[in-house]
Scaffold this motif. Structure first.
Motif, PDB file in Angstrom:
ATOM      1  N   TYR A   1       0.616  -1.007  -0.365  1.00  0.00           N
ATOM      2  CA  TYR A   1       0.029  -0.277  -0.203  1.00  0.00           C
ATOM      3  C   TYR A   1       1.260   0.973  -0.278  1.00  0.00           C
ATOM      4  O   TYR A   1       1.906   0.928   0.601  1.00  0.00           O
ATOM      5  CB  TYR A   1      -1.115  -0.054   1.296  1.00  0.00           C
ATOM      6  CG  TYR A   1       0.175  -0.004   2.940  1.00  0.00           C
ATOM      7  CD1 TYR A   1       0.133   1.245   2.980  1.00  0.00           C
ATOM      8  CD2 TYR A   1       0.403  -1.716   2.748  1.00  0.00           C
ATOM      9  CE1 TYR A   1       1.013   1.104   4.409  1.00  0.00           C
ATOM     10  CE2 TYR A   1       0.744  -1.565   4.047  1.00  0.00           C
ATOM     11  CZ  TYR A   1       1.165  -0.071   4.991  1.00  0.00           C
ATOM     12  OH  TYR A   1       1.996  -0.187   6.070  1.00  0.00           O
ATOM     13  N   ARG A   2       0.296   2.524  -0.913  1.00  0.00           N
ATOM     14  CA  ARG A   2       0.862   3.862  -0.232  1.00  0.00           C
ATOM     15  C   ARG A   2       1.309   4.611   0.638  1.00  0.00           C
ATOM     16  O   ARG A   2      -0.166   4.831   1.058  1.00  0.00           O
ATOM     17  CB  ARG A   2       0.750   4.615  -1.453  1.00  0.00           C
ATOM     18  CG  ARG A   2       0.774   3.985  -2.905  1.00  0.00           C
ATOM     19  CD  ARG A   2       0.518   4.459  -4.603  1.00  0.00           C
ATOM     20  NE  ARG A   2       1.076   4.440  -5.487  1.00  0.00           N
ATOM     21  CZ  ARG A   2       2.319   4.310  -5.156  1.00  0.00           C
ATOM     22  NH1 ARG A   2       3.408   4.894  -4.659  1.00  0.00           N
ATOM     23  NH2 ARG A   2       3.263   3.950  -6.675  1.00  0.00           N
ATOM     24  N   VAL A   3       2.153   5.441   0.725  1.00  0.00           N
ATOM     25  CA  VAL A   3       1.748   5.732   2.213  1.00  0.00           C
ATOM     26  C   VAL A   3       2.637   7.465   1.823  1.00  0.00           C
ATOM     27  O   VAL A   3       3.851   7.060   1.237  1.00  0.00           O
ATOM     28  CB  VAL A   3       3.121   5.598   3.821  1.00  0.00           C
ATOM     29  CG1 VAL A   3       2.752   6.510   4.194  1.00  0.00           C
ATOM     30  CG2 VAL A   3       1.727   4.027   3.906  1.00  0.00           C
ATOM     31  N   GLY A   4       1.410   8.136   1.428  1.00  0.00           N
ATOM     32  CA  GLY A   4       2.302   9.486   0.279  1.00  0.00           C
ATOM     33  C   GLY A   4       2.921   8.713  -1.585  1.00  0.00           C
ATOM     34  O   GLY A   4       2.208   8.015  -2.010  1.00  0.00           O
ATOM     35  N   LYS A   5       4.008   9.318  -1.019  1.00  0.00           N
ATOM     36  CA  LYS A   5       4.709   8.620  -2.870  1.00  0.00           C
ATOM     37  C   LYS A   5       4.991   7.052  -2.309  1.00  0.00           C
ATOM     38  O   LYS A   5       6.420   7.136  -2.867  1.00  0.00           O
ATOM     39  CB  LYS A   5       5.969   9.727  -2.742  1.00  0.00           C
ATOM     40  CG  LYS A   5       7.387  10.005  -1.984  1.00  0.00           C
ATOM     41  CD  LYS A   5       7.876  11.284  -2.850  1.00  0.00           C
ATOM     42  CE  LYS A   5       8.431  11.646  -1.794  1.00  0.00           C
ATOM     43  NZ  LYS A   5       9.723  12.587  -2.803  1.00  0.00           N
ATOM     44  N   TYR A   6       5.292   6.889  -1.029  1.00  0.00           N
ATOM     45  CA  TYR A   6       6.565   5.309  -0.723  1.00  0.00           C
ATOM     46  C   TYR A   6       5.083   4.541  -1.099  1.00  0.00           C
ATOM     47  O   TYR A   6       4.657   4.050  -0.368  1.00  0.00           O
ATOM     48  CB  TYR A   6       7.091   5.749   0.633  1.00  0.00           C
ATOM     49  CG  TYR A   6       7.922   6.733   0.571  1.00  0.00           C
ATOM     50  CD1 TYR A   6       9.407   6.564   0.248  1.00  0.00           C
ATOM     51  CD2 TYR A   6       7.431   7.939   1.400  1.00  0.00           C
ATOM     52  CE1 TYR A   6      10.380   7.999   0.364  1.00  0.00           C
ATOM     53  CE2 TYR A   6       8.354   8.641   1.777  1.00  0.00           C
ATOM     54  CZ  TYR A   6       9.641   8.748   0.757  1.00  0.00           C
ATOM     55  OH  TYR A   6      10.418   9.288   1.016  1.00  0.00           O
ATOM     56  N   LEU A   7       5.859   2.623  -1.271  1.00  0.00           N
ATOM     57  CA  LEU A   7       5.216   1.627  -1.806  1.00  0.00           C
ATOM     58  C   LEU A   7       6.225   0.803  -0.205  1.00  0.00           C
ATOM     59  O   LEU A   7       7.013   1.083  -0.026  1.00  0.00           O
ATOM     60  CB  LEU A   7       5.389   1.220  -2.790  1.00  0.00           C
ATOM     61  CG  LEU A   7       5.210  -0.218  -2.932  1.00  0.00           C
ATOM     62  CD1 LEU A   7       3.143   0.371  -3.539  1.00  0.00           C
ATOM     63  CD2 LEU A   7       5.840  -0.803  -4.290  1.00  0.00           C
ATOM     64  N   VAL A   8       5.130   0.900   0.382  1.00  0.00           N
ATOM     65  CA  VAL A   8       5.466   0.117   1.897  1.00  0.00           C
ATOM     66  C   VAL A   8       4.464  -1.511   1.511  1.00  0.00           C
ATOM     67  O   VAL A   8       3.217  -1.341   0.946  1.00  0.00           O
ATOM     68  CB  VAL A   8       4.504   1.008   3.302  1.00  0.00           C
ATOM     69  CG1 VAL A   8       5.143  -0.261   4.666  1.00  0.00           C
ATOM     70  CG2 VAL A   8       4.993   2.037   2.935  1.00  0.00           C
ATOM     71  N   ARG A   9       5.472  -2.111   1.810  1.00  0.00           N
ATOM     72  CA  ARG A   9       4.961  -3.643   1.607  1.00  0.00           C
ATOM     73  C   ARG A   9       4.588  -3.796   3.848  1.00  0.00           C
ATOM     74  O   ARG A   9       5.321  -3.866   4.866  1.00  0.00           O
ATOM     75  CB  ARG A   9       6.037  -4.361   0.931  1.00  0.00           C
ATOM     76  CG  ARG A   9       5.697  -6.042   1.235  1.00  0.00           C
ATOM     77  CD  ARG A   9       6.916  -6.641   1.240  1.00  0.00           C
ATOM     78  NE  ARG A   9       7.138  -8.311   1.534  1.00  0.00           N
ATOM     79  CZ  ARG A   9       7.088  -9.504   0.993  1.00  0.00           C
ATOM     80  NH1 ARG A   9       7.150  -9.723  -0.040  1.00  0.00           N
ATOM     81  NH2 ARG A   9       6.998 -10.708   1.569  1.00  0.00           N
ATOM     82  N   SER A  10       3.805  -4.845   3.455  1.00  0.00           N
ATOM     83  CA  SER A  10       3.325  -5.267   4.953  1.00  0.00           C
ATOM     84  C   SER A  10       3.270  -6.801   4.740  1.00  0.00           C
ATOM     85  O   SER A  10       2.458  -7.622   3.621  1.00  0.00           O
ATOM     86  CB  SER A  10       2.804  -5.308   5.970  1.00  0.00           C
ATOM     87  OG  SER A  10       0.752  -4.846   5.117  1.00  0.00           O
ATOM     88  N   ASN A  11       3.287  -8.010   5.455  1.00  0.00           N
ATOM     89  CA  ASN A  11       2.713  -9.155   6.497  1.00  0.00           C
ATOM     90  C   ASN A  11       1.025  -9.491   6.438  1.00  0.00           C
ATOM     91  O   ASN A  11       0.986  -9.288   7.682  1.00  0.00           O
ATOM     92  CB  ASN A  11       3.912 -10.221   6.548  1.00  0.00           C
ATOM     93  CG  ASN A  11       5.184 -10.102   5.705  1.00  0.00           C
ATOM     94  OD1 ASN A  11       5.037 -10.143   4.472  1.00  0.00           O
ATOM     95  ND2 ASN A  11       5.534 -10.466   6.057  1.00  0.00           N
ATOM     96  N   LEU A  12      -0.261 -10.293   5.957  1.00  0.00           N
ATOM     97  CA  LEU A  12      -1.128 -10.150   6.341  1.00  0.00           C
ATOM     98  C   LEU A  12      -0.684 -12.334   7.239  1.00  0.00           C
ATOM     99  O   LEU A  12      -0.920 -12.905   5.727  1.00  0.00           O
ATOM    100  CB  LEU A  12      -1.986 -10.267   5.471  1.00  0.00           C
ATOM    101  CG  LEU A  12      -3.463 -10.946   5.879  1.00  0.00           C
ATOM    102  CD1 LEU A  12      -3.730 -10.253   7.168  1.00  0.00           C
ATOM    103  CD2 LEU A  12      -4.397 -10.520   4.999  1.00  0.00           C
ATOM    104  N   ALA A  13      -0.750 -12.528   8.203  1.00  0.00           N
ATOM    105  CA  ALA A  13      -0.645 -13.945   8.282  1.00  0.00           C
ATOM    106  C   ALA A  13      -1.805 -14.724   8.835  1.00  0.00           C
ATOM    107  O   ALA A  13      -3.292 -14.130   8.890  1.00  0.00           O
ATOM    108  CB  ALA A  13      -0.472 -14.099   9.890  1.00  0.00           C
ATOM    109  N   VAL A  14      -1.791 -15.599   8.107  1.00  0.00           N
ATOM    110  CA  VAL A  14      -3.357 -16.450   7.367  1.00  0.00           C
ATOM    111  C   VAL A  14      -3.276 -18.019   7.331  1.00  0.00           C
ATOM    112  O   VAL A  14      -1.818 -18.540   7.321  1.00  0.00           O
ATOM    113  CB  VAL A  14      -3.647 -15.803   6.111  1.00  0.00           C
ATOM    114  CG1 VAL A  14      -5.090 -16.850   5.304  1.00  0.00           C
ATOM    115  CG2 VAL A  14      -4.024 -15.195   5.151  1.00  0.00           C
TER     116      VAL A  14
END
Length: 215
Positions: free
Chosen positions: A132-145
């Protein structure tokens, strides 16, 4: 001092290993309090049931283990061959056969109960990346499933062994049971595995607890 400590550690490890790998035992046993004469000259091992393959496997395995302990044992199927009929042998027949083959002891093995149980196992947890984007940056996170869980079914078999002392004069109604033992097998992989597992526990119990004398 260090050598002594090392020796003690090794000795402790060996003793713990021996106790952890001790002989398999029966789950429950009973002995007649008046049972004293524990020496036998010839014992027949009889598997009770209609499955001839199962009977043969259990009898042969038990007899082999007993003979290795110095006990004169014979397969019951050679003494009491299957007839295909229920209650084919009368009390008089049993007494005649026991006398004919010079038996002074019989060990029977029979399946007395079966049970099924289900156990739920949760699915494995794995991660799915999210961006997802935070301002002009692309941020990655992990979703535990967590994956889908599943049920496994276990089947247990309760087998009972009975030792009969046939010494002395035999007559109908005479009390001859001197020992019983029960053990549970859970999901045996094959008939051979089940026979080896149960008969090993049985023979270990009979010898180690001096139910039958080997001298």
């Amino acid at each position: 001092m260090k050598i002594c400590k090392l020796f003690l550690l090794i000795l402790t490890f060996v003793l713990l290993s021996l106790s952890a790998c001790g002989p398999a035992k029966m789950n429950a046993t009973w002995s007649n309090p008046n049972y004293e004469d524990k020496s036998y000259s010839k014992i027949a091992v009889v598997g009770i049931g209609k499955d001839i393959d199962a009977r043969t496997s259990f009898e042969n395995t038990a007899v082999q283990l007993l003979k290795e302990k110095g006990i004169n044992a014979v397969e019951g199927i050679t003494v009491f061959p299957p007839t295909g009929l229920e209650e084919a042998y009368t009390a008089e027949d049993y007494i005649r056969i026991i006398t004919q083959f010079n038996l002074d002891g019989i060990i029977t093995m029979a399946l007395v109960d079966t049970a099924e149980s289900k156990q739920y196992t949760q699915g494995e947890i794995y991660t799915i990346p999210r961006y997802y984007r935070v301002g002009k940056y692309l941020v990655r996170s992990n979703l535990a499933v967590r994956g889908a869980g599943y049920y496994t079914t276990s089947k247990s078999y309760l087998i009972e062994a009975i030792l009969y002392n046939l010494k002395g004069e035999l007559k109908e109604g005479k009390e001859t049971i001197v020992w019983t033992g029960q053990s549970t097998l859970i999901n045996p992989s094959s008939l051979s595995t089940a026979a080896k597992s149960f008969t090993k526990r049985l023979v270990n119990e009979l010898i180690n607890e001096r139910v039958i004398n080997t001298e």
